[in-house]
Write an enzyme that holds these catalytic residues in place. Structure first.
Site, mmCIF file in Angstrom:
data_model
loop_
_atom_site.group_PDB
_atom_site.id
_atom_site.type_symbol
_atom_site.label_atom_id
_atom_site.label_comp_id
_atom_site.label_asym_id
_atom_site.label_seq_id
_atom_site.Cartn_x
_atom_site.Cartn_y
_atom_site.Cartn_z
ATOM 1 N N ASP A 42 0.819 -1.222 0.000
ATOM 2 C CA ASP A 42 0.000 0.000 0.000
ATOM 3 C C ASP A 42 0.851 1.271 0.000
ATOM 4 O O ASP A 42 0.686 2.158 0.842
ATOM 5 C CB ASP A 42 -0.948 0.013 1.210
ATOM 6 N N GLU A 227 -11.193 -1.518 -4.008
ATOM 7 C CA GLU A 227 -10.549 -0.844 -2.879
ATOM 8 C C GLU A 227 -9.441 0.073 -3.377
ATOM 9 O O GLU A 227 -9.175 0.173 -4.573
ATOM 10 C CB GLU A 227 -9.998 -1.866 -1.881
ATOM 11 N N HIS A 294 -2.985 -1.491 -5.393
ATOM 12 C CA HIS A 294 -2.961 -0.488 -4.322
ATOM 13 C C HIS A 294 -1.923 0.595 -4.609
ATOM 14 O O HIS A 294 -0.892 0.721 -3.969
ATOM 15 C CB HIS A 294 -2.729 -1.098 -2.947
#
Length: 364
Positions: A42, A227, A294
């Site tokens: 991330d 996401e 991500h």
């Protein structure tokens, strides 16, 4: 590596002439290799007043790196800026970001009380000019809806004077199927919504719904994933893209999708957002890069180049006993004539790449 550096410097000289680009040769002659760190899921970076500020998931705390060269973060000390002590948000700290908004720094992250079903978004404020100094103060949990549904991966962007946040959340509490959706809201300030949350994407396409890895790796329930939404304006600012991650991050199928709206549209109207039917960035078996997702974005120091920062693996899944092997990687991307990003393929690990234009080395 020395021979590669000399070769790439020579190529740069031949490409742009001996006298006209002496300074540019010094910059272009420097190279970097992916991954930027051995591990670091991330990844997030922002460029502000001559420095990059970099973060990635650390699980139990928030760490921040400050550097003039984001491709050299492995040689930069990571400063711990927050270790939570409140049991409601001291576990599973995910996807931290740091933003400079209206004269202050805001660190945004997701955390829970030890039960991942209770993930919520939290925000810290630091009024120092340099976020590696001063003190971060908890502003509180961001209440994204009256039922306090699961919320992770928050990110801010501004359109004119309006502040917005995008994030990943659940429509309702999980029973046996987990469906992560992308939401948007207008913000009163970085810790308070000024509108209701609006759903702009849910995982409906096949490539957004892969949760079992080739080796059978899965979690104990069905999960479909949208996401990690990241805002990205087109070069002429007429389009707003939200690039998001889809499918299970533990699988090689983790990939980047894209939602697009006109910048003058009603961003709180779901009809303003159009979803690309195919991923914009995905694994490359030929290049040995898997689980690409991500992401975040940053510009070169001189503002002339755009870079995609993302995590990936060198193997389809985490090898047994190796822990989390997701590692941060950066590569330059281009734009189509109509304002859409072209990310290309994930480049092989340990391939020499030109550093971002204007990089002058680490200055502390």
């Amino acid at each position: 590596m020395k021979n590669k550096l000399m070769l790439m410097t020579l190529v740069a000289i031949l490409a742009c002439g001996l006298e006209s680009c002496k300074e540019k040769v010094v910059t272009i002659g420097l190279t970097y290799e992916n991954p930027l760190l051995e591990t670091g899921p991330d990844p997030w970076a922002i460029y502000h007043d001559g420095y990059y500020y970099y973060m990635n998931t650390e699980q139990s705390c928030l760490k921040l790196r400050k550097t003039t060269d984001v491709t050299d973060i492995r040689n930069v000390e990571a400063k711990t800026i927050w270790t939570p002590t409140d049991s409601s948000n001291m576990f599973n700290l995910w996807a931290p970001e740091i933003h400079y908004i209206d004269g202050a720094w805001y660190a945004l992250y997701a955390a829970d009380d030890g039960n991942t079903d209770n993930h919520q978004l939290y925000v810290l404020e630091n009024k120092a000019d340099d976020p590696t100094t001063g003190e971060f103060v908890m502003k509180g949990r961001i209440s994204t809806d009256p039922d306090n549904n699961w919320a992770i991966d928050g990110s801010y962007f501004k359109r004119g004077d309006e502040l917005y946040m995008v994030w990943s959340g659940w429509q309702t509490r999980r029973v046996d199927v987990e469906t992560q959706c992308i939401y948007i809201a207008r913000m009163e300030n970085p810790w308070t919504l000024a509108s209701e949350r609006v759903l702009i994407s849910k995982p409906e396409l096949d490539w957004e719904r892969q949760y079992i890895a080739p080796d059978g790796t899965k979690i104990d329930h069905v999960v479909y994933v949208n996401e990690g939404p990241q805002p990205l304006f087109s070069p002429d600012s007429t389009l707003i893209h939200v690039v998001y991650s889809a499918s299970g991050c533990w699988t090689p199928y983790y990939s980047l999708g894209c939602l697009t709206a006109k910048s003058d549209a009603d961003l709180l109207d779901p009809a303003s957002w159009k979803k690309a039917q195919q991923p914009f960035f995905r694994q490359s078996e030929a290049n040995g890069v898997f689980g690409t997702g991500h992401n975040s974005f940053f510009k070169s120091p001189d503002g002339t180049e755009d870079y995609l920062l993302y995590h990936a693996r060198d193997t389809q899944t985490d090898p047994p006993g190796k822990g989390d092997t997701r590692s941060p990687r950066a590569q330059r991307f281009e734009w189509t004539s109509d304002g859409y990003p072209q990310f290309g393929e994930p480049l092989p690990a340990r391939q020499p790449l030109f550093k971002p234009s204007g990089t002058v080395g680490q200055e502390g």
